[in-house]
Write an enzyme that holds these catalytic residues in place. Structure first.
Site, mmCIF file in Angstrom:
data_model
loop_
_atom_site.group_PDB
_atom_site.id
_atom_site.type_symbol
_atom_site.label_atom_id
_atom_site.label_comp_id
_atom_site.label_asym_id
_atom_site.label_seq_id
_atom_site.Cartn_x
_atom_site.Cartn_y
_atom_site.Cartn_z
ATOM 1 C CD GLU A 22 -1.882 1.351 2.952
ATOM 2 O OE1 GLU A 22 -2.063 2.540 3.191
ATOM 3 O OE2 GLU A 22 -1.725 0.502 3.835
ATOM 4 C CE LYS A 154 -1.527 3.241 13.892
ATOM 5 N NZ LYS A 154 -1.470 3.313 12.425
HETATM 6 N N1 PSU Z 1 -4.553 2.629 9.683
HETATM 7 C C1 PSU Z 1 -3.266 2.584 10.047
HETATM 8 N N2 PSU Z 1 -2.315 3.081 9.215
HETATM 9 C C2 PSU Z 1 -2.636 3.602 7.988
HETATM 10 C C3 PSU Z 1 -4.008 3.608 7.605
HETATM 11 C C4 PSU Z 1 -4.922 3.107 8.472
HETATM 12 O O1 PSU Z 1 -2.970 2.112 11.126
HETATM 13 O O2 PSU Z 1 -1.739 4.067 7.235
HETATM 14 C C5 PSU Z 1 -4.386 4.121 6.237
HETATM 15 C C6 PSU Z 1 -4.568 2.943 5.273
HETATM 16 O O3 PSU Z 1 -4.214 3.376 3.969
HETATM 17 C C7 PSU Z 1 -6.070 2.683 5.338
HETATM 18 C C8 PSU Z 1 -6.572 4.097 5.453
HETATM 19 O O4 PSU Z 1 -6.591 2.033 4.199
HETATM 20 O O5 PSU Z 1 -5.657 4.763 6.318
HETATM 21 C C9 PSU Z 1 -7.976 4.143 6.025
HETATM 22 O O6 PSU Z 1 -8.429 5.460 5.986
HETATM 23 P P1 PSU Z 1 -9.930 5.795 6.414
HETATM 24 O O7 PSU Z 1 -9.979 5.553 7.889
HETATM 25 O O8 PSU Z 1 -10.105 7.230 6.038
HETATM 26 O O9 PSU Z 1 -10.791 4.863 5.645
#
Ligand code: PSU
Ligand code: MN
Length: 295
Positions: A22, A154
């Site tokens: 990613e 997290k």
């Molecule tokens: N959670 C983490 N590290 C990250 C992300 C999420 O611990 O880098 C990033 C990933 O790319 C995940 C995105 O797909 O954030 C999710 O974002 P949102 O909560 O806006 O969907």
């Protein structure tokens, strides 16, 4: 439509194992200058463990599967790189923008390229106390057949609600050498998993049994706990303060997750960065082993 790097194309032609990586973690998840170094090291770890890395991102509207050194540098060091989830892909492509891909977008593109294993840090999930702030990662994983290796989610999220959604969407969650669902910085989020595996070969067996049973339309989440967790009291303090700071600053939408990640990095004296790096390295290694086992 997809621009495959020469290495990825050759791995596909020779049916060699490939691991998708990613890019939002590079652009929005880790601070400069560590982000570029980590991105390079992670690719090296995938190679050392017998697979070809395929970092996925959009550059000038072109969807890349596999980046060269310059392209990795662009994602890490260019200002204004967007964060693209699935719904953004067609927009950033048409408008020739630079965008890093989230778990949802990366999983989708990996599927288009025929890649079966994907390593990341933490998944998106259900946010705490926010009606309807639920990551597009969940729905993408519900209809994308790929193995995603992560360190759980997290604790900035509502972990229990996230696990419930994974169950609703029929997404198996396999604890790797643990029956505790990891909480990214912490090896145990406080939630127990029904299923535990000890080896990449066991995961490969489940992968092929799903094909036979035609239950392989969803992702498989492999939850691999951090090698060394964060001090629990430091973690709890950062979590409380970070959530309060995010509410106070009025952060909404796709800015919420990057805001909280940055809060942890700025206020943990290097601890969150250390753990983040260890996690993505350990997940990439396991993903390479799984890619070989299912090959
Ligand atoms: N959670 C983490 N590290 C990250 C992300 C999420 O611990 O880098 C990033 C990933 O790319 C995940 C995105 O797909 O954030 C999710 O974002 P949102 O909560 O806006 O969907
Ligand atoms: Mn959200």
């Amino acid at each position: 439509m997809l621009k495959l790097s020469a290495q990825v194309q050759s791995a596909i032609n020779q049916r060699k194992p490939i691991v998708a990586l990613e890019s939002t973690i590079i652009s929005h998840g880790l601070p400069r200058p560590s982000n570029l170094q980590v991105a390079q090291e992670v690719e090296e770890i995938v190679r050392e463990n017998g697979a070809t890395p395929a970092t996925i991102a959009v550059l000038d509207g072109v969807v890349h599967v596999g980046l060269d050194a310059n392209q990795l540098d662009q994602i890490a060091n260019t200002d204004g790189v967007l964060k693209a989830s699935i719904r953004d892909l067609a927009i950033v492509q048409s408008q020739k923008q630079n965008a890093a891909t989230t778990v949802s977008a990366t999983a989708h593109i990996a599927k288009l390229a025929g890649i079966k294993v994907f390593a990341t840090g933490g998944l998106g999930g259900v946010h705490r106390g926010q009606n309807y702030d639920e990551s597009a990662d969940l729905i993408a994983l519900s209809n994308t057949p790929i193995i995603v290796v992560c360190a759980g989610v997290k604790s900035i999220l509502d972990v229990g609600a996230t696990l419930e959604r994974l169950e609703t969407f029929a997404i198996p969650v396999l604890g790797y050498m643990t029956n505790k669902f990891p909480g990214f910085y912490l090896t145990d989020s406080g939630f127990t998993l029904d299923n535990q595996v000890q080896t990449a070969e066991q995961i490969a067996k489940i992968y092929s049994a799903r094909k036979d049973l035609k239950t392989d339309n969803t992702a498989i989440v492999v939850a691999n706990p951090a090698p060394n967790q964060m001090d629990v009291s430091l973690h709890n303090k950062l979590l409380n303060d970070g959530l309060a700071a995010s509410t106070k600053a009025g952060i909404v939408g796709k800015a919420v997750t990057p805001f909280l990640l940055e809060y942890f990095h700025s206020n943990s004296g290097g601890e969150s960065l250390r753990i983040n790096i260890e996690i993505i390295k350990s997940n990439s290694k396991l993903a390479a082993q799984i890619a070989q086992a299912i090959n």
